[in-house]
Design an enzyme around this catalytic site. Structure first.
Site, PDB file in Angstrom:
ATOM      1  CG  ASP A  89      47.096  26.150  -9.419  1.00 52.86           C
ATOM      2  OD1 ASP A  89      47.853  25.865  -8.468  1.00 52.86           O
ATOM      3  OD2 ASP A  89      47.402  25.981 -10.611  1.00 52.86           O
ATOM      4  CG  HIS A 146      46.904  18.669  -4.562  1.00 54.20           C
ATOM      5  ND1 HIS A 146      47.638  17.586  -4.996  1.00 54.20           N
ATOM      6  CD2 HIS A 146      46.267  19.156  -5.663  1.00 54.20           C
ATOM      7  CE1 HIS A 146      47.462  17.426  -6.299  1.00 54.20           C
ATOM      8  NE2 HIS A 146      46.630  18.368  -6.729  1.00 54.20           N
ATOM      9  CB  SER A 252      32.867  26.352  -6.194  1.00 54.75           C
ATOM     10  OG  SER A 252      32.416  27.230  -5.230  1.00 54.75           O
TER      11      SER A 252
END
EC number: 4.1.1.65
Length: 287
Positions: A89, A146, A252
């Site tokens: 995300d 992921h 980050s």
């Protein structure tokens, strides 16, 4: 004002601040921890309904909250076989071709894939004329990383460096930002060739972790370290598309590199500043 902010970035003791914040984030402080989490949720408008544990009281440390798991199925992995998926995300900072070994950072700024990969020429050569994508994770985002595609781990490199903040202002004003900050490079062998997942640290990033090595940073040092892994046999580590490969504790940016002709094109909605959601289609695989 921007010049002052950038000057402060160069002047402040970034590593010291980051390590102090890291110690606080890892500490179990009861009601103080809960109050800090509640403030953070309100400040950054975090949707806790997506979290597996939605109550702030469920987290014993701030790190536990920051690396919170999501509810099962909340980020379904796209079943489009001809697409790789978003690994996190976040928001797309930049994406495009690697031209003459250079990666676009922001207007007027490029950096070399060689520097990004810790001056490992053999690794950089594998991504000549390939493609890259840089994704920034904001404080409000889910901070687990992921796999965009199924892959087998072949190498990990720790590269020491600075800990500049990562945001549009620093990207536009700090030359070679992502090749200057501390980072962990993981290279996987995939059906479309080699893929590099570069986890870039920043100010107050308490640590970078991978699922196979645990905490990689800190401790930190001034040397580049490389670990090689078997790609065949029982000791080989193969991760499926969508599987967790690492996480940031207050963290980050992810830079992905792909080999020449691995990708056909990025998905239509993958443009600079576009919001990303882990598991959604990211780029089409070359036929």
């Amino acid at each position: 004002m921007d010049k002052i902010k950038i000057a402060l970035q160069y002047m402040m003791p970034k590593h010291l601040i980051s390590r102090l914040v890291g110690k606080l984030a890892a500490a179990e402080m009861g009601s103080v921890t809960t109050a800090a989490i509640k403030w953070f949720i309100k400040q950054y408008k975090i949707d806790m309904s997506e979290a597996a544990q939605s109550s702030p009281e469920a987290y014993s440390t701030f790190n536990d909250f920051f690396t919170r798991a999501l509810k099962p199925g909340i980020r379904p992995i796209s079943d489009k076989k001809d697409y790789i998926v978003h690994p996190v995300d976040g928001a797309v900072s930049q994406c495009g071709p690697i031209k003459h070994g250079q990666i676009f950072q922001a207007k007027g700024h490029e950096y070399s894939s060689l520097a990004l990969l810790g001056d490992r020429a053999d690794d950089a050569k594998r991504f000549e004329d390939g493609d890259f994508a840089t994704i920034y994770l904001a404080p409000k985002d889910y901070h687990r990383i992921h796999m965009p595609i199924k892959g087998t781990l072949s190498k990990m490199t720790y590269v020491p460096g600075e800990l500049f903040s990562v945001n549009p202002l620093t990207a536009e004003n700090v030359p070679g930002l992502f090749a200057r900050n501390e980072r962990v490079v993981a290279i996987f062998e995939t059906e479309i060739g080699p893929m590099a997942m570069v986890l870039v640290g920043a100010t107050i990033v308490a640590s970078i972790e991978t699922i196979w090595a645990g905490t990689v940073t800190p401790p930190t040092g001034k040397k580049v370290f490389t670990w090689d892994y078997p790609t065949e046999g029982p000791a080989a580590l193969t991760l499926d598309k969508g599987a967790e490969m690492g996480r940031f504790k207050l963290g980050s940016t992810v830079v992905m590199l792909f080999a020449k002709d691995a990708l056909d094109d990025f998905a239509d909605d993958v443009t600079p500043k576009a919001v990303t959601r882990m598991g959604q289609p990211f780029a089409k695989i070359e036929d």
